[in-house]
Design an enzyme around this catalytic site. Structure first.
Site, PDB file in Angstrom:
ATOM      1  N   ARG A 250      13.231 -40.369  20.570  1.00 45.76           N
ATOM      2  CA  ARG A 250      14.567 -40.664  20.078  1.00 45.76           C
ATOM      3  C   ARG A 250      15.173 -39.329  19.638  1.00 45.76           C
ATOM      4  O   ARG A 250      14.458 -38.454  19.129  1.00 45.76           O
ATOM      5  CB  ARG A 250      14.537 -41.622  18.875  1.00 45.76           C
ATOM      6  N   GLU A 279      24.078 -40.080  20.866  1.00 44.76           N
ATOM      7  CA  GLU A 279      24.455 -40.403  22.243  1.00 44.76           C
ATOM      8  C   GLU A 279      25.724 -41.257  22.261  1.00 44.76           C
ATOM      9  O   GLU A 279      25.903 -42.106  21.384  1.00 44.76           O
ATOM     10  CB  GLU A 279      23.311 -41.172  22.913  1.00 44.76           C
ATOM     11  N   HIS A 297      19.441 -40.291  28.696  1.00 44.02           N
ATOM     12  CA  HIS A 297      18.611 -41.402  28.208  1.00 44.02           C
ATOM     13  C   HIS A 297      18.313 -42.419  29.305  1.00 44.02           C
ATOM     14  O   HIS A 297      18.580 -43.604  29.157  1.00 44.02           O
ATOM     15  CB  HIS A 297      19.288 -42.094  27.005  1.00 44.02           C
TER      16      HIS A 297
END
Lengths: 332, 316
Positions: A250, A279, A297
């Protein structure tokens, strides 16, 4: 109705008898149809009622909640609206967007993606590392700009074999990364909350010490209050000027501002990043350097991972509604 | 070996060049303009007893004929397609290359190119750098790498190293070679087309010879198919490049990860707009660590030759 024929319509009367499952946002991917054949999906956004009222009206039904994506966070406020909730089923490996402590207090079980994503995330981490050391994306840009005939050979990269790789978080994904990198001649060592007695890799109880003795750090641990910014300035400086950080966990596991600073000031050698703190925002300084590889991602975005997580989600829901053990409850 | 006259064909490595300059009598071929080359060679022919070439400029028949005092060709490469071995055999010129020291780097790159192509990593990097990532839901699926069948053309040192790495990803391995390798625990195919038809990722890792030119032709690429990926870390001419371009443009071949091309440094521009390819400029052995090891091997071979000792890595 079977999962092999998800597009077939379930007659309304049968739908009423299906176990109800609460969603808080639409499913962006082709999971909806498969789930709708086996469960009655409760969709607050399709109701004219504001969400709180919808939840209050359906609280009785809402024993199981599907959490898809990082938002909305499943926080104490939402949980308070759902007094009959017993299960939260996440589509992801990470559950940092779920207040797991509050769930535990309320006796609510939480399941995640289990091992559905392990191989794809491990593959992605290895590929990012090879890319950073061997400059694959940067060299590809060089070729596509027509620079090879003009500027000649591309500058030399760095050998992967013999590198000391520090895995931060030796869970299933970290272990899968380790297994792969051993075949390339890397030395594996790790940091975890506690030493794993059956593992022969060298254990470091302190991440900065791991960094000091590693050439590469691969971040594969869960994000929680203890691991927030676990990769901080001290760790980055300990890793050193030739060090490489690969993050497939993460974004918030890494102090991103500090990472950018270290990269710009050449305090570390490079980074491969599939995740970021905010993000889809990515620090724009990184767009202009060649020693980072950036990805949006997507380490789990393969048909096999999607099929796998759908099976885990369906399996957990089916187990729950038939009083059988859950497939992938999170361990705390 | 101060009296050993060495012709270096191109500026391939500054450490190597520095050492040759210090320890031998060094002649730098590229410093003479092309039109004066033969004159230059004639003028120094009596002194030039050794030649150091690479995958770009080696020692062809014309060059060897121009150097009557040539005793040894020490190639800064493992591939010897740019050395006229028949001519060397005829003239009893020793030939050395740089095996083993570059095996790991080339195998690492092969796997790196395979995953980058399957998982669209360079495409992702381009996407993020362009500032286009604005929404969280904006995704395409890419092909999983682990567990896919890998077909290797040429199970030599590099082919075996590629297989070892791919096994860690639970990839079943099959191969084509001139003859079956009894010690290898992998599935053998006696035809490249059959290998291609039965694998997902085809990796070209064999030597370039007269027999293997265009070993990957249209038929092989069609057999590999619209979901198949070709990786070439061998030599450009192992693949029919014109057919490769049309196969990729037409979608008959799913993707390609390429380190080598038929006419380096020129790469077909029609590939520049494709997301299904990864293109790198012959960087297979291109790491600091390996190039130094290769240079030391070249120097070691020359030293051994000068001292009349057994060569370290002779081919002839």
């Amino acid at each position: 109705m079977s999962a092999e024929n998800p597009a077939a319509e379930t007659p309304a009367v049968e739908r009423e008898r299906l176990p109800p499952v609460l969603l808080l946002r639409p499913l962006s991917f082709p999971f909806h149809d498969a789930l709708a054949t086996k469960f009655r999906l409760l969709k607050p956004w399709e109701s004219p009622l504001p969400r709180d009222e919808f939840l209050a009206a359906h609280a009785g039904d809402a024993r199981a909640l599907l959490s898809f994506g990082p938002s909305p966070t499943i926080d104490a406020e939402i949980l308070a609206c759902l007094p009959n909730l017993e299960l939260v089923v996440a589509f992801s490996t990470g559950v940092n967007h779920i207040d797991v402590a509050e769930c535990r207090r309320r006796g609510i079980a939480v399941t995640n993606a289990g091992n559905a994503f392990t191989e794809d995330v491990a593959d992605y981490a290895v590929a990012l590392l090879i890319d950073v050391l061997r400059q694959i994306s940067a060299a590809d840009r060089y070729v596509r700009r027509g620079l090879w005939p003009i500027n000649g050979d591309y500058p030399l990269g760095h050998k992967l074999g013999g590198k000391r790789v520090g895995i931060v978080g030796l869970g299933s994904i970290g272990s899968a990364v380790a297994k792969r990198l051993e075949a390339f001649g890397c030395t594996i060592q790790y940091h975890s909350r506690s030493r794993k007695p059956s593992i022969s890799y060298k254990f470091f109880s302190d991440v900065a010490n791991l960094a000091a003795e590693s050439d590469v750090l691969v971040i594969t641990c869960a994000l929680n209050t203890e691991t927030h910014h676990i990769i901080n300035k001290e760790v980055m400086l300990a890793l050193g000027k030739d060090g490489v950080i690969i993050n497939v966990g993460r974004g918030a596991l890494v102090d991103e501002k500090e990472l950018v600073k270290c990269l710009m000031e050449e305090e570390i050698g490079g980074a491969g990043l599939d995740v970021f703190e905010n993000e889809p925002a990515v620090p724009q300084e990184l767009f202009h350097v060649d020693n980072v590889v950036l990805s949006h991602h997507k380490a789990v975005f393969t048909p096999e991972s999607f099929q796998g997580v759908l099976e885990v989600v369906m399996g957990n829901l089916e187990a729950f509604f038939s009083d059988r053990p859950l497939l992938s409850p999170i361990s705390e | 070996m101060e009296s050993l006259g060495v012709l270096l064909t191109v500026p391939m490595n500054s450490y190597l060049e520095g050492e040759l300059s210090k320890r031998c009598k060094l002649f730098r071929l590229w410093e003479t303009p092309l039109e004066n080359r033969w004159q230059f060679l004639r003028a120094n022919a009596a002194s030039i007893r050794a030649l150091v070439g690479n995958s770009v400029v080696g020692a062809d028949a014309e060059m060897i004929d121009a150097l009557p005092a040539l005793e040894i060709v020490a190639s800064f490469s493992v591939g010897l397609d740019k050395v006229d071995l028949a001519k060397c055999r005829e003239r009893r010129i020793r030939v050395t290359n740089t095996p083993d020291v570059l095996t790991d780097d080339v195998a690492d790159l092969a796997i790196g190119l395979a995953i980058a192509t399957m998982r669209r990593i360079c495409e992702a990097d381009r996407y993020v750098r362009s500032g286009a990532w604005k929404n969280m839901g904006d995704y395409k699926l890419s092909s999983k790498f682990s567990g896919k069948t890998i077909g290797i053309i040429g199970l030599g040192r590099i082919g075996l190293a590629i297989a070892k790495r791919a096994e860690a990803f639970d990839c079943p391995i099959s191969y084509y070679s001139r003859s079956e390798k009894p010690h290898a625990n992998y599935k053998y195919y006696s035809s490249v087309v059959d290998l291609a038809a039965n694998c997902h990722i085809l990796i070209v890792a064999c030597a370039l010879t007269e027999e293997t030119r265009h070993i990957v032709n249209r038929e092989v690429m069609d057999a590999l198919g619209p979901k198949g990926v070709l990786v070439n870390i061998g030599r450009g001419p192992l693949v029919d490049e014109a057919e490769l371009v049309s196969a990729l443009l037409e979608g008959r071949l799913g993707g390609a990860g390429l380190d080598v091309f038929e006419h380096e440094p020129h790469v077909p521009e029609q590939l520049f707009g494709l997301e299904s390819v990864v293109l790198v400029p012959h960087v297979g052995s291109g790491t600091w660590e390996t190039r130094k090891a290769m240079a030391d091997l070249v120097l070691g071979n020359l030293e051994a030759h000068a001292m009349n000792e057994p060569l370290l890595t002779p081919v002839l």
